[in-house]
Scaffold this motif. Structure first.
Motif, PDB file in Angstrom:
ATOM      1  N   THR A 254      27.106  50.744  46.848  1.00  0.00           N
ATOM      2  CA  THR A 254      27.941  51.462  45.889  1.00  0.00           C
ATOM      3  C   THR A 254      28.634  52.659  46.541  1.00  0.00           C
ATOM      4  O   THR A 254      29.817  52.916  46.285  1.00  0.00           O
ATOM      5  CB  THR A 254      27.088  51.931  44.691  1.00  0.00           C
ATOM      6  OG1 THR A 254      26.464  50.769  44.116  1.00  0.00           O
ATOM      7  CG2 THR A 254      27.923  52.625  43.635  1.00  0.00           C
TER       8      THR A 254
ATOM      9  N   ARG B 294      31.613  41.975  45.216  1.00  0.00           N
ATOM     10  CA  ARG B 294      31.281  43.366  44.871  1.00  0.00           C
ATOM     11  C   ARG B 294      32.548  44.202  44.740  1.00  0.00           C
ATOM     12  O   ARG B 294      32.660  45.023  43.841  1.00  0.00           O
ATOM     13  CB  ARG B 294      30.370  43.995  45.934  1.00  0.00           C
ATOM     14  CG  ARG B 294      29.040  43.342  46.009  1.00  0.00           C
ATOM     15  CD  ARG B 294      27.807  44.168  45.822  1.00  0.00           C
ATOM     16  NE  ARG B 294      27.819  45.311  44.978  1.00  0.00           N
ATOM     17  CZ  ARG B 294      27.205  46.450  45.277  1.00  0.00           C
ATOM     18  NH1 ARG B 294      26.568  46.585  46.406  1.00  0.00           N
ATOM     19  NH2 ARG B 294      27.212  47.448  44.435  1.00  0.00           N
TER      20      ARG B 294
ATOM     21  N   SER C 274      34.946  46.779  41.706  1.00  0.00           N
ATOM     22  CA  SER C 274      35.099  48.212  41.980  1.00  0.00           C
ATOM     23  C   SER C 274      36.526  48.660  41.674  1.00  0.00           C
ATOM     24  O   SER C 274      37.456  47.852  41.671  1.00  0.00           O
ATOM     25  CB  SER C 274      34.766  48.510  43.440  1.00  0.00           C
ATOM     26  OG  SER C 274      35.833  48.103  44.275  1.00  0.00           O
TER      27      SER C 274
END
Length: 172
Positions: free
Chosen positions: A102, A134, A138
């Motif tokens: 993250t 991922r 985002s």
């Protein structure tokens, strides 16, 4: 190790192995790359005679991105930006990136914003499926100032014709 005893020797060996692993992961190999003429292969500009595009930086990161190595990535990118004042595109080659955490996604978003404020587009190339999964979730994916390319060569072919086009002016 025999002087310390078996258990302490094993513990010391494990500790040194972990320290070595953390040191290597926190200082990833990052290479400026170019294309070997007449091929679709890209190699380190310091080791091979390669083609480059004026105003375009191809940077290959050879490690997964996580909170422990992001300073090294940012430092290297900053050093390369200082070397080339006429940059208009940065292509991050992600073939060696198997995971992003993250924090890495946030830092990549910050890098994208910083580059955009300098009128430099950030592109990604050779993003592996799990990493892309991922990144799609985002804010970076939607805000990316450049494009996502299937390969470094695809990015090279798209950006090469733009080498003669002047960089865009400051945003309004």
């Amino acid at each position: 190790m025999l002087v310390l005893g078996l258990e302490l020797g094993i513990a010391l060996g494990i500790g040194l192995s972990l320290a070595t692993l953390l040191l290597r992961a926190s200082t990833p190999h990052i290479a400026v790359i170019g294309r070997i003429a007449g091929t679709e292969h890209f190699r380190n500009v310091e080791r091979h005679g390669v083609e480059t595009i004026p105003g375009v930086l191809f940077l290959r990161i050879d490690e997964s991105l996580f909170f422990g190595n992001l300073n090294a990535v940012e430092s290297r990118l900053g050093a390369e930006l200082e070397k080339a004042a006429d940059l208009r595109d940065v292509v991050l080659i992600m073939s060696g990136v198997n995971r992003v955490d993250t924090t890495a996604m946030e830092v990549l978003s910050d890098i994208n914003r910083d580059l955009a404020s300098r009128n430099i587009r950030l592109h990604l190339a050779e993003v592996k499926g799990p990493v892309q999964d991922r990144l799609i979730c985002s804010p970076l994916w939607k805000a990316l100032s450049g494009d996502v390319h299937l390969s470094a060569n695809c990015a090279f072919e798209v950006l090469r014709p733009l080498a003669s086009v002047p960089a865009p002016g400051p945003p309004d």
